[in-house]
Motif scaffolding. Structure first.
Motif, PDB file in Angstrom:
ATOM      1  N   VAL A  52       0.827  -1.206   0.000  1.00 40.34           N
ATOM      2  CA  VAL A  52       0.000   0.000   0.000  1.00 40.34           C
ATOM      3  C   VAL A  52       0.862   1.256   0.000  1.00 40.34           C
ATOM      4  O   VAL A  52       2.044   1.218   0.330  1.00 40.34           O
ATOM      5  CB  VAL A  52      -0.961   0.013   1.217  1.00 40.34           C
ATOM      6  CG1 VAL A  52      -1.925  -1.167   1.152  1.00 40.34           C
ATOM      7  CG2 VAL A  52      -0.196   0.011   2.532  1.00 40.34           C
ATOM      8  N   ASP A  53       0.244   2.380  -0.363  1.00 43.54           N
ATOM      9  CA  ASP A  53       0.958   3.646  -0.391  1.00 43.54           C
ATOM     10  C   ASP A  53       1.371   4.065   1.022  1.00 43.54           C
ATOM     11  O   ASP A  53       0.801   3.614   2.011  1.00 43.54           O
ATOM     12  CB  ASP A  53       0.135   4.739  -1.078  1.00 43.54           C
ATOM     13  CG  ASP A  53      -1.268   4.908  -0.525  1.00 43.54           C
ATOM     14  OD1 ASP A  53      -1.984   3.898  -0.418  1.00 43.54           O
ATOM     15  OD2 ASP A  53      -1.637   6.046  -0.193  1.00 43.54           O
ATOM     16  N   PHE A  54       2.376   4.930   1.062  1.00 39.57           N
ATOM     17  CA  PHE A  54       2.934   5.352   2.354  1.00 39.57           C
ATOM     18  C   PHE A  54       3.424   6.785   2.287  1.00 39.57           C
ATOM     19  O   PHE A  54       3.676   7.327   1.212  1.00 39.57           O
ATOM     20  CB  PHE A  54       4.098   4.432   2.771  1.00 39.57           C
ATOM     21  CG  PHE A  54       5.302   4.548   1.873  1.00 39.57           C
ATOM     22  CD1 PHE A  54       6.236   5.563   2.034  1.00 39.57           C
ATOM     23  CD2 PHE A  54       5.515   3.636   0.838  1.00 39.57           C
ATOM     24  CE1 PHE A  54       7.331   5.682   1.192  1.00 39.57           C
ATOM     25  CE2 PHE A  54       6.605   3.741  -0.003  1.00 39.57           C
ATOM     26  CZ  PHE A  54       7.513   4.777   0.172  1.00 39.57           C
ATOM     27  N   PHE A  55       3.580   7.371   3.487  1.00 39.23           N
ATOM     28  CA  PHE A  55       4.335   8.609   3.686  1.00 39.23           C
ATOM     29  C   PHE A  55       5.478   8.251   4.627  1.00 39.23           C
ATOM     30  O   PHE A  55       5.243   7.696   5.710  1.00 39.23           O
ATOM     31  CB  PHE A  55       3.493   9.709   4.334  1.00 39.23           C
ATOM     32  CG  PHE A  55       2.333  10.202   3.519  1.00 39.23           C
ATOM     33  CD1 PHE A  55       2.232   9.986   2.145  1.00 39.23           C
ATOM     34  CD2 PHE A  55       1.315  10.899   4.140  1.00 39.23           C
ATOM     35  CE1 PHE A  55       1.156  10.455   1.410  1.00 39.23           C
ATOM     36  CE2 PHE A  55       0.223  11.381   3.424  1.00 39.23           C
ATOM     37  CZ  PHE A  55       0.147  11.153   2.059  1.00 39.23           C
ATOM     38  N   LEU A  56       6.694   8.575   4.220  1.00 39.96           N
ATOM     39  CA  LEU A  56       7.894   8.365   5.037  1.00 39.96           C
ATOM     40  C   LEU A  56       8.360   9.728   5.518  1.00 39.96           C
ATOM     41  O   LEU A  56       8.567  10.639   4.718  1.00 39.96           O
ATOM     42  CB  LEU A  56       8.983   7.682   4.202  1.00 39.96           C
ATOM     43  CG  LEU A  56      10.386   7.605   4.804  1.00 39.96           C
ATOM     44  CD1 LEU A  56      10.407   6.780   6.081  1.00 39.96           C
ATOM     45  CD2 LEU A  56      11.362   7.031   3.777  1.00 39.96           C
TER      46      LEU A  56
END
Length: 165
Positions: A52-56
């Protein structure tokens, strides 16, 4: 709502993302539109997402400016092109918690995970220098897509912090 926190070993995972510097209050407006951009870039190159998409979140200064990346895990290393960069979540131990609810209240998940890490005698990889905090891997993985689930009370986000070995 929060799940029980846990710690586990994770293998290295490659990813592609777009990097941005953004004020913490601008995250909801600036980072989400980057996800379709990365998705389109991947589709044009025949690259499948491996999660799934993420923010790091990489760093934050005293004024609340964050260096972030928004993207997707991929099954093998690929090359970026300047706009889209390639990276790797390193192999190692991670602590995580799943937050269920509207993104505007997600900070409670971060705070709960920080507290649990301390209570367990664990240490998050992080260093502070000249008023800037640098994390070894603070990531939000979006388990439920808001475009597919309109009810914010059903949105789920896995909050993950890289731990010192």
């Amino acid at each position: 709502m929060l799940s029980e926190p846990k710690s586990e070993h994770r293998n290295a995972t490659h990813y592609v993302a777009i990097a941005k510097t953004v004020h913490m209050h601008e995250i909801p407006d600036v980072l989400p539109p980057l996800i379709p951009e990365v998705k389109q870039w991947m589709q044009e190159r025949g690259i499948e997402a491996a999660g799934v998409d993420f923010f790091l979140y990489k760093t934050m200064n005293e004024e609340g400016m964050l260096e972030c990346e928004a993207g997707f895990p991929v099954s093998e290393a690929v090359e970026g092109d300047g706009t889209v960069i390639a990276g790797t979540f390193p192999s190692g131990n991670y602590a995580s918690i799943v937050y269920t609810g509207d993104f505007k209240n997600m900070m409670q998940g971060h705070v709960a995970l920080e507290k649990w890490i301390t209570e367990q005698g664990l240490t998050e990889i992080r260093q502070v220098e000249n008023g800037k905090t640098q994390w070894g891997g603070r990531t939000e993985f979006y388990l439920v897509d808001p475009e597919l689930e309109p009810d914010p009370e059903k949105w789920q986000t896995e909050i993950v912090f890289k731990l010192a070995d």
